[in-house]
Design a protein around this motif. Structure first.
Motif, short mmCIF file in Angstrom:
data_model
loop_
_atom_site.label_atom_id
_atom_site.label_comp_id
_atom_site.label_asym_id
_atom_site.label_seq_id
_atom_site.Cartn_x
_atom_site.Cartn_y
_atom_site.Cartn_z
N GLY A 25 11.35 -5.92 -5.32
CA GLY A 25 11.84 -4.56 -5.54
C GLY A 25 10.90 -3.52 -4.99
O GLY A 25 11.32 -2.60 -4.26
N LEU A 26 9.62 -3.67 -5.28
CA LEU A 26 8.66 -2.62 -4.91
C LEU A 26 8.40 -2.57 -3.42
O LEU A 26 8.09 -1.51 -2.88
CB LEU A 26 7.33 -2.84 -5.65
N LEU A 27 8.50 -3.71 -2.73
CA LEU A 27 8.27 -3.70 -1.28
C LEU A 27 9.54 -3.38 -0.51
O LEU A 27 9.49 -3.21 0.71
CB LEU A 27 7.73 -5.06 -0.83
N GLY A 28 10.66 -3.31 -1.23
CA GLY A 28 11.95 -3.22 -0.54
C GLY A 28 12.29 -1.85 -0.02
O GLY A 28 13.30 -1.28 -0.40
N PHE A 29 11.49 -1.34 0.89
CA PHE A 29 11.85 -0.10 1.57
C PHE A 29 12.95 -0.41 2.57
O PHE A 29 12.84 -1.35 3.34
CB PHE A 29 10.64 0.49 2.31
N VAL A 32 16.37 -4.53 -0.04
CA VAL A 32 15.59 -5.63 -0.61
C VAL A 32 15.93 -6.98 -0.02
O VAL A 32 15.24 -7.96 -0.27
CB VAL A 32 15.77 -5.70 -2.14
N TRP A 35 13.23 -8.91 2.01
CA TRP A 35 12.08 -9.25 1.17
C TRP A 35 12.42 -10.35 0.18
O TRP A 35 11.60 -11.21 -0.12
CB TRP A 35 11.58 -8.02 0.41
N PRO A 95 11.00 0.03 -8.63
CA PRO A 95 11.67 1.07 -7.85
C PRO A 95 12.22 2.19 -8.72
O PRO A 95 12.21 3.36 -8.35
CB PRO A 95 12.81 0.33 -7.16
#
Lengths: 192, 179
Positions: A25-29, A32, A35, A95
């Protein structure tokens, strides 16, 4: 299906499910999807390439986001209801906090944070991540020619002709399922 | 309270219609929130959408943000529950069915048959994102962004390095070009 090799995959604990999905979730710029595959298949090896593709395929034809649906099904497979809840909350919670911070800044300062140029570059790279993911899955799964034709038809229908996704799924899924059934080894087909 | 139930029902229905995720449901969200109920004006709808795009994570979080904007804390909870719970419940049930029927030939066919459809739609999503980020232009900045997309594609496809590198590289290039 063919590569059942259980020794090559790792069963996640409940904490693994939560933190793995939190990372997704957090890396999913820019989304998602890429990732999720990266973390689940390549980094943590919870599922094989084919298993993950199959879960994602079912998640794709159900309502709601495909990765979210896959999180519920993968969480359930490993740890039942607790697993489904942990995977789902993991993917949304980080997120969600970031978004609330952005909303607060927007409300307080009355304008969008000046992230537009940065996000423009990220969006271009994220598009490549998604295309690269599709290419990588295809080259690892080595689908037979008729399945490649189905995939290209789905892609063309959505990207080129802009047909609604439910219509694409309603037309192509039955065709593809019948084609897949014909590819099953005779012994498996007879077991029905 | 009326807003709570209104948001809950609107987003529940939208989430059940949204085969294909957030991008598929955006037109319906606009119709319901802006055109039919007048809860948001056009400009606010677009800005909240842009704001949500700037955050990482699943795109459907835009629902939580719009719920919060319309109805405060209660709106946030209503929109989030409406967006997540019905779809997750269906995925839960289907996940159970696939576990029970594991190994059945027709389930195998369904699972294998949906894979190319999903990959084709993923490819289409990537191409749509690429077209949007380059503005569909083959000159000036459009070329630069298409090149970034191409490098990123090859990077993710042909190497096992973390995609974080290309995301960060794209972002930094964006800052450089803007300054």
């Amino acid at each position: 299906m063919a590569e059942a090799a259980p020794s090559s995959t790792v069963t996640p604990t409940r904490a693994d499910l939560f933190f793995g999905y939190a990372k997704i979730g957090l890396l999913g710029f820019g989304g998602v999807g890429a990732w999720a595959r990266r973390v689940i298949v390549e980094e943590r090896r919870w599922l094989t390439e084919r298993d993950y593709a199959e879960v994602l395929g079912i998640g794709q034809v159900l309502p709601g986001p495909n990765v979210g649906n896959a999180a519920v099904m993968i969480g359930r497979r490993f740890h039942g209801l607790a697993g489904a809840l942990l995977a789902t909350s993991g993917i949304y919670i980080g997120p969600f906090c970031v978004l609330m911070l952005l909303a607060w800044a927007y409300q307080t300062y009355g304008q969008m944070p000046a992230v537009a140029p940065f996000m423009q570059g990220i969006a271009a790279a994220a598009a490549g991540m998604v295309i690269g993911m599709a290419a990588k899955m295809t080259s690892k799964l080595r689908p037979p020619p008729e399945m490649i034709a189905v995939g290209l038809a789905a892609c063309g229908a959505a990207f080129w002709w802009r047909l609604p996704l439910p219509l694409i799924v309603a037309i192509l899924a039955p065709v593809s399922i019948v084609l897949a059934h014909r590819r099953l080894p005779p012994a498996v087909r007879r077991a029905a | 309270m009326a807003v709570f139930w209104g948001l809950l029902s609107v987003f529940s229905v939208i989430s059940l219609l949204a085969i294909g995720g957030a991008n598929a449901m955006l037109p319906e969200m606009h119709r319901q929130l802006v055109e039919l109920r007048g809860w948001l004006d056009d400009a606010t709808f677009s800005q909240l959408y842009a704001l949500a795009q700037a955050a990482p994570g699943p795109n459907i979080l835009v629902a939580s943000l719009m719920g919060y904007w319309i109805g405060g804390g209660a709106g946030l909870v209503a929109a989030t529950l409406g967006m997540l719970v019905p779809a997750a419940a269906i995925a839960w049930v289907v996940g159970g069915v696939t576990q029970r029927l594991a190994g059945h030939p027709w389930l195998k066919a369904v699972q294998a048959g949906l894979v190319p459809v999903a990959i084709g739609l993923i490819l289409a999503a990537g191409l749509t994102m690429a077209a949007a980020s380059s503005g569909g232009r083959f000159d000036g900045p459009g070329i630069v962004w298409l090149a970034v997309t191409l490098v990123s594609t090859l990077f993710v496809w042909r190497t096992d390095f973390s995609p974080l590198w290309v995301l960060a590289g794209g972002g930094v290039l964006g800052l450089i070009l803007a300054s």
